[in-house]
Design an enzyme around this catalytic site. Structure first.
Site, PDB file in Angstrom:
ATOM      1  N   LYS A  43       0.759  -1.089  -0.060  1.00  0.00           N
ATOM      2  CA  LYS A  43       0.036  -0.074   0.007  1.00  0.00           C
ATOM      3  C   LYS A  43       0.775   1.286  -0.020  1.00  0.00           C
ATOM      4  O   LYS A  43       0.397   2.312   0.369  1.00  0.00           O
ATOM      5  CB  LYS A  43      -1.055  -0.046   1.177  1.00  0.00           C
ATOM      6  N   HIS A  98       7.686  -6.836  -2.320  1.00  0.00           N
ATOM      7  CA  HIS A  98       7.435  -6.535  -0.893  1.00  0.00           C
ATOM      8  C   HIS A  98       8.468  -7.062   0.153  1.00  0.00           C
ATOM      9  O   HIS A  98       8.302  -6.955   1.298  1.00  0.00           O
ATOM     10  CB  HIS A  98       5.934  -6.929  -0.413  1.00  0.00           C
ATOM     11  N   SER A 128      -5.067   2.679   3.874  1.00  0.00           N
ATOM     12  CA  SER A 128      -5.119   1.989   2.557  1.00  0.00           C
ATOM     13  C   SER A 128      -5.210   0.612   2.769  1.00  0.00           C
ATOM     14  O   SER A 128      -6.049  -0.230   2.157  1.00  0.00           O
ATOM     15  CB  SER A 128      -3.944   2.477   1.610  1.00  0.00           C
TER      16      SER A 128
HETATM   17  P1  A3P Z   1      -5.038   4.483  -1.380  1.00  0.00           P
HETATM   18  O1  A3P Z   1      -5.955   3.518  -0.898  1.00  0.00           O
HETATM   19  O2  A3P Z   1      -4.854   5.636  -0.272  1.00  0.00           O
HETATM   20  O3  A3P Z   1      -5.833   5.322  -2.348  1.00  0.00           O
HETATM   21  P2  A3P Z   1       0.076  -0.396  -3.461  1.00  0.00           P
HETATM   22  O4  A3P Z   1      -0.061  -0.303  -5.025  1.00  0.00           O
HETATM   23  O5  A3P Z   1       1.429  -0.615  -3.063  1.00  0.00           O
HETATM   24  O6  A3P Z   1      -0.881  -1.508  -3.073  1.00  0.00           O
HETATM   25  O7  A3P Z   1      -0.789   0.902  -2.999  1.00  0.00           O
HETATM   26  C1  A3P Z   1      -2.000   1.462  -3.070  1.00  0.00           C
HETATM   27  C2  A3P Z   1      -2.353   2.751  -2.788  1.00  0.00           C
HETATM   28  O8  A3P Z   1      -1.571   3.626  -3.815  1.00  0.00           O
HETATM   29  C3  A3P Z   1      -3.844   3.330  -2.885  1.00  0.00           C
HETATM   30  O9  A3P Z   1      -3.615   4.151  -1.982  1.00  0.00           O
HETATM   31  C4  A3P Z   1      -3.575   3.726  -4.307  1.00  0.00           C
HETATM   32  O10 A3P Z   1      -4.941   4.638  -4.648  1.00  0.00           O
HETATM   33  C5  A3P Z   1      -2.278   4.660  -4.556  1.00  0.00           C
HETATM   34  N1  A3P Z   1      -2.182   4.837  -5.632  1.00  0.00           N
HETATM   35  C6  A3P Z   1      -2.006   3.921  -7.047  1.00  0.00           C
HETATM   36  N2  A3P Z   1      -1.663   4.767  -8.063  1.00  0.00           N
HETATM   37  C7  A3P Z   1      -1.745   5.842  -7.721  1.00  0.00           C
HETATM   38  C8  A3P Z   1      -1.546   7.387  -8.291  1.00  0.00           C
HETATM   39  N3  A3P Z   1      -0.906   7.246  -9.683  1.00  0.00           N
HETATM   40  N4  A3P Z   1      -1.702   8.424  -7.722  1.00  0.00           N
HETATM   41  C9  A3P Z   1      -1.794   8.398  -6.484  1.00  0.00           C
HETATM   42  N5  A3P Z   1      -1.948   7.304  -5.640  1.00  0.00           N
HETATM   43  C10 A3P Z   1      -1.877   6.124  -6.303  1.00  0.00           C
END
Ligand code: A3P
Length: 284
Positions: A43, A98, A128
């Site tokens: 996340k 990860h 998140s």
């Molecule tokens: P949120 O749940 O706070 O919206 P991961 O890919 O490591 O699982 O992380 C997911 C988080 O990164 C989510 O956060 C997601 O919305 C955010 N995320 C993914 N792409 C993004 C982008 N282009 N801009 C901003 N946040 C992004």
């Protein structure tokens, strides 16, 4: 949790995406000097890097991000998909993981593969992760936010303690093989972050290419890209009606979730465990 997870070096990993075979495959994986791997605690911006890396490496060519799902385009080192798509990866290969530093395979240490470590404010990571546990059927029910916070701080969620993760990757011996970047700085000024990543990868991209990549890696464009928004995953595994994978995409949503007691509890646990390790933001 026992039904949904397998144990690996004391960590709980979801069985849906990990298996003993995939972990063995990761252990035997042969890194090449030209590889680049983005390392994240869950996340923290993994899927964002799965979008950014191919665009930078292919100098703005949109084909990979418009035709290949993110999990096959830039696969996870430790997940089951890697063995299936391995032969289709083109050099320079981009991966994500990860894993904590100590779990990286021997060939990683022998290679000159580059590393981009993306760190996100742990308070937003928790929020998140909390919503992700609601929408992903292969993760345990998060319970209340208070219960979830305790599990996070106790290292009982996938990949263990956030503090162990960030500390494990602060290795002076990695020298200029590693670039540290934060979710927050990408959010604040994506073109500047993209220039930094491009330079690190030895790519001197024209300004119009940087702008094109920034546009395609915006939250809105990614949220509408079926190859990046997980809409190809059946609803029984990931239910975007409960919470979309690309949920809010902001820095600071923690302010809408934490009570002041929860905040001071988190601050004291994390500060103690960091034991002098400095963070890019204040936790308060
Ligand atoms: P949120 O749940 O706070 O919206 P991961 O890919 O490591 O699982 O992380 C997911 C988080 O990164 C989510 O956060 C997601 O919305 C955010 N995320 C993914 N792409 C993004 C982008 N282009 N801009 C901003 N946040 C992004």
């Amino acid at each position: 949790r026992d039904e949904l997870s397998l144990q690996y070096h004391g960590l709980f990993l979801p069985k849906e995406t990990h298996s003993q075979d995939s972990l063995k495959f990761a252990e035997d994986f042969k890194f090449e000097d030209s590889d680049v791997i983005a390392v994240t605690f869950p996340k923290s911006g993994t899927v964002w890097m799965q979008e950014i890396l191919p665009l930078i490496l292919n100098e703005g060519d949109l084909t990979p991000v418009q035709t290949i799902p993110n999990w096959d385009r830039v696969p996870w080192l430790e997940e089951t998909r890697l063995a299936l798509v391995m032969d289709q990866l083109k050099s320079p290969r981009a991966l994500v993981t990860h894993f904590l530093y100590d779990l990286m395979p021997a060939s990683f240490h022998q290679s000159k593969a580059k590393i981009i470590y993306v760190m996100r404010n742990p308070k937003d990571v928790i929020v998140s992760f909390y919503y992700f546990h609601q929408m992903a059927a292969f993760l345990e029910d998060p319970g209340t936010f208070d219960e979830f916070l305790d599990k996070f701080l106790d290292g009982k969620l996938a990949f263990g303690k956030w503090t162990d993760h960030v500390k494990s990757w602060r290795k002076p011996e990695l020298g200029d093989r590693i670039l540290y970047i934060t979710y927050e700085e990408m959010k604040e000024d994506l073109p500047t972050a993209l220039r930094k990543i491009s330079r690190f990868l030895g790519k001197n991209l024209r300004e119009e290419v940087i702008q094109k990549i920034a546009e395609n890696c915006s939250f809105t464009v990614m949220k509408n890209n079926p190859m990046s928004n997980f809409s190809l995953v059946p609803k029984v595994y990931m239910d975007s009606d409960k919470s979309p994978f690309l949920r809010k995409g902001v820095a600071g949503d923690w302010k809408n979730h934490f009570t002041s007691e929860q905040l001071s509890h988190l601050n004291s646990v994390i500060t103690k465990e960091l034991d002098g390790f400095t963070l890019p933001w204040s936790l308060n």
